[in-house]
Design an enzyme around this catalytic site. Structure first.
Site, PDB file in Angstrom:
ATOM      1  CG  ASN A  45      -2.047  -0.968   1.157  1.00  0.00           C
ATOM      2  OD1 ASN A  45      -2.324  -1.537   0.113  1.00  0.00           O
ATOM      3  ND2 ASN A  45      -2.704  -1.190   2.283  1.00  0.00           N
ATOM      4  CG  HIS A 434     -14.215   2.471 -11.370  1.00  0.00           C
ATOM      5  ND1 HIS A 434     -14.937   2.509 -10.192  1.00  0.00           N
ATOM      6  CD2 HIS A 434     -13.086   1.779 -11.084  1.00  0.00           C
ATOM      7  CE1 HIS A 434     -14.271   1.885  -9.239  1.00  0.00           C
ATOM      8  NE2 HIS A 434     -13.146   1.425  -9.747  1.00  0.00           N
ATOM      9  CE1 TYR A 467      -9.041  -7.181  -3.098  1.00  0.00           C
ATOM     10  CE2 TYR A 467     -10.151  -5.789  -4.693  1.00  0.00           C
ATOM     11  CZ  TYR A 467      -8.991  -6.227  -4.089  1.00  0.00           C
ATOM     12  OH  TYR A 467      -7.790  -5.696  -4.483  1.00  0.00           O
TER      13      TYR A 467
END
Length: 684
Positions: A45, A434, A467
């Site tokens: 990250n 997206h 996820y």
């Protein structure tokens, strides 16, 4: 833009999120190998943060002295704050790894050993391994003071080597060696002794065998310290290129590895003269100099080998079936009767694959329309689309080439699809697409009937196992007819207005969300209880924050579940005393976007691909969609309620950015991800 409202700087808020990841690494209830993996996620990250956000801030700080006036904050001051926080987090990281996790591994009889801890037999094994598998891959570069300093690759690990003749300390040679690492190959499991497990890193194997590399030089001592340079990864695309866009993007990607140096992570044991030499050669600013430990690219530790047993990892969970949705009979026949919700990763992504595979071979299916953003390495989605094309279906695929860090992979898939005769739309030049939508047209009784899958996450089977997302199957014409219109616009590269049910960016999302909030404000002002529940990855749009403050002041109760950045400050009198915000960080990545509006008890529930960020609202093609099936709406509400009750992995978002765990006001311990799995397992 609103003035003088309480805001948390988005970069500082992001660092606070990454600190929550570090909290998971520190949590002793998390299995040991998983704690190591959380350290790897933290490190990965931070790499991306420097490559993108810090790079952008650096650009802004170099514009002119009026940057604060233009942007509303001082980029240089923010960079200094980032440096302070990151150095503190790196210290915490190093302490966790060296003083906690390594010692816990040793209690499990697992030893990570370096070049100074090799006995004769392990040393012999390492040297043979080095000579057979590593030496030929190394390309040492000698540093000549009269020649330009070598170009360092973005995020590659190097050893900065110094060879010294002790009789004359002024006489020394510098060299660079790029260390070959690609995740799992970075760890070498050594022969065990008496049930003791030994692991070493390729870094330490190279250190152990430096003499084999530099044997031709006359030196008395040799030392090597690891460094890692992070570069600006933002792409500068010429909007007016006359070449095909895909070629322009490919050329721009080649520049990414040569971007401006943003951060030098270095081993704190490195002598000052070596560090000074590096800083001078790389032209780094002080805020880009970050002390670290001897191992960089810690993201590779995501593949740390479990050499002891399954108790050191999270227990495997079997994906649950979706109630009343059979994968052995026609999905179209079932979706024609009602909507179905797939809750990932608790339920299987295979339902989406089955949907596409059935469409590929069903004689009645005439066309498939889909938007793709990030794809798995060996994508079964792509294979299903290719199969559909081979079966004579018209396949319209919009594959977003500008998906950050997935551009190269998406160029590859574009070429594969085009080779199979599939029409590929590269998206909008100035807008990322997206949205996560798929629309299948099927000829039934002489007319076209549409079936859709709309999701909060990508059509990616790999991330679908990691996820937390929602994926909706529907044939409701209120949604499918508008998807037909939306796909038509995407094909023609135009934006349509006037959607009655979908909430579509970039033209309509902002105002429609404002309208939904205003409706709750009106309800609250009438004296009726009003509330809003919003779940997302990030809340950074200042105008949206201001609108939520307006709702607060009207008496609307607001609950936020935000995994990452949150610029809204809860609990401020006169702005947000009716707003509570939590962040859940646990085994799986919370990725779903859910919007719930009280609407006088007749709740309006939406799922979306969009976070409440300026880029999602104004500069991307996003799709929010209403949940119209009462059973699905109830299911989503139940899952959100489970998350709001979390008192194990939920942290408060507050003015202090201290990531305090949510207080347990209940006698029971509630952990949302485990409780959600249990709920879905026994749900009828």
């Amino acid at each position: 833009m609103p003035k003088n409202i309480p805001l948390i700087n988005r970069e500082i808020s992001w660092l606070s999120f990454n600190d929550r990841v570090l909290q998971e690494a520190a949590d002793k209830t998390v299995p040991l190998v998983e704690r190591i993996r959380f350290l790897a996620i933290f490190s990965s990250n931070l790499d991306e943060f420097y490559r993108v956000r810090v790079a952008t801030l650096s650009r802004l700080s170099n514009l002119n002295t009026k940057s604060k006036e233009i942007f509303g904050y001082n980029p240089r001051k923010t960079l200094n704050q980032i440096k302070t926080i990151v150095v503190r987090q790196e210290r915490k990281f190093n302490h966790l790894y060296e003083d906690d996790i390594v010692k816990e591994l040793e209690r499990q009889k697992i030893f990570i050993i370096n070049e100074k801890q090799m006995n004769v037999s392990r040393g012999q094994f390492v040297r043979e391994y080095f000579r057979n598998k590593v030496l030929s891959t190394l390309v040492p570069v000698m540093i000549d003071k009269d020649a330009p300093f070598p170009q360092l690759k973005d995020r590659a690990i190097y050893f900065f080597v110094k060879m010294t003749k002790n009789k004359n300390k002024e006489k020394h040679k510098f060299a660079l060696i790029e260390i070959p690492t690609d995740g799992s190959n970075r760890f070498i499991v050594l022969p065990e002794t008496n049930n003791l497990k030994f692991i070493t890193l390729i870094d330490d194997i190279v250190r152990y065998c430096l003499d084999d590399i530099f044997f031709i030089f006359d030196y008395d001592s040799i030392e090597a310290y690891s460094i890692q340079l992070t570069r600006d990864a933002e792409l500068d695309l010429d909007r007016h290129v006359s070449e095909k866009f895909i070629d322009a993007l490919s050329k721009s990607l080649q520049k990414r590895g040569k971007g401006k140096p943003m951060r030098l992570l270095y081993d704190t044991d490195m002598p000052l003269d070596m560090l000074t030499h590096l800083v001078a050669e790389l032209d780094l600013s002080a805020d880009g100099l970050i002390p670290g430990n001897r191992y960089h690219n810690f993201k590779d530790f995501i593949s740390f080998p479990n050499v002891r047993g399954p108790e050191l990892e999270f227990p495997k969970i079997a994906p649950l079936p979706v109630s009343n949705l059979s994968s052995v009979t026609s999905l179209f026949a079932q979706i024609a009767k009602r909507d179905f919700l797939i809750n990932l990763p608790y339920q299987s992504f295979d339902y989406i694959i089955h949907f596409l595979r059935e469409a590929a071979i069903d004689p009645k299916v005439k066309e498939i329309n889909i938007t793709l953003y990030r794809l798995a390495e060996n994508s079964r989605v792509i294979h299903a689309l290719i199969n559909a094309a081979k079966n004579g279906k018209k396949v319209n695929c919009l594959l977003e080439l500008k998906a950050r860090f997935d551009e190269q992979a998406n160029i590859y898939w574009t070429n594969r699809l085009e080779d199979e005769g599939i029409e590929v739309n590269y998206g909008m030049l100035d807008y990322k697409v997206h949205s996560k939508i798929c629309l299948v047209g099927r000829m039934e009784k002489g007319k076209m009937v549409y079936y859709a899958n709309l999701a909060t996450g990508n059509f990616n089977e790999k991330t679908a196992s990691l996820y937390c997302d929602h994926s909706l199957f529907t044939s409701n014409p209120l949604i499918t007819k508008e998807l037909v219109k939306l796909f038509d616009g995407l094909q023609k590269k135009v934006f349509y207005r006037g959607f009655q049910n979908l909430i579509v960016s970039p033209l309509e999302s902002r105002q429609k969300i404002y309208d939904l909030i205003d409706a709750e404000i009106k309800i609250a002002k009438s004296g009726t209880p009003a509330y809003i529940i919003l779940k997302m990855n990030s809340l950074t749009d200042e105008d949206m924050v201001s609108k939520l403050y307006d709702a607060n002041n009207a008496g609307v109760k607001i609950n936020l579940i935000i995994r990452g950045m949150c610029c809204l400050v809860p609990g401020v009198q006169g702005y947000s005393e009716n707003i509570e915000a939590i962040s859940i960080v646990d085994r799986f990545l919370e990725h779903a976007r859910v919007w719930i509006f009280g609407n006088k008890g007749d709740e309006k529930v939406f799922l979306s691909s969009a976070d409440l960020m300026a880029r999602n609202l104004d500069h991307r093609v996003e799709v929010g969609f209403p949940i119209l099936d009462p059973a699905v709406k109830s299911e989503i509400r139940d899952i959100i309620d489970i998350q709001l009750k979390d008192n194990s992995k939920a942290r408060e978002i507050n003015q202090l950015n201290n990531n305090r765990y949510k207080k347990n006001k209940l006698k029971t311990e509630n952990r949302a991800q485990i409780d959600t799995y249990t709920y879905l397992k026994y749900k009828k």
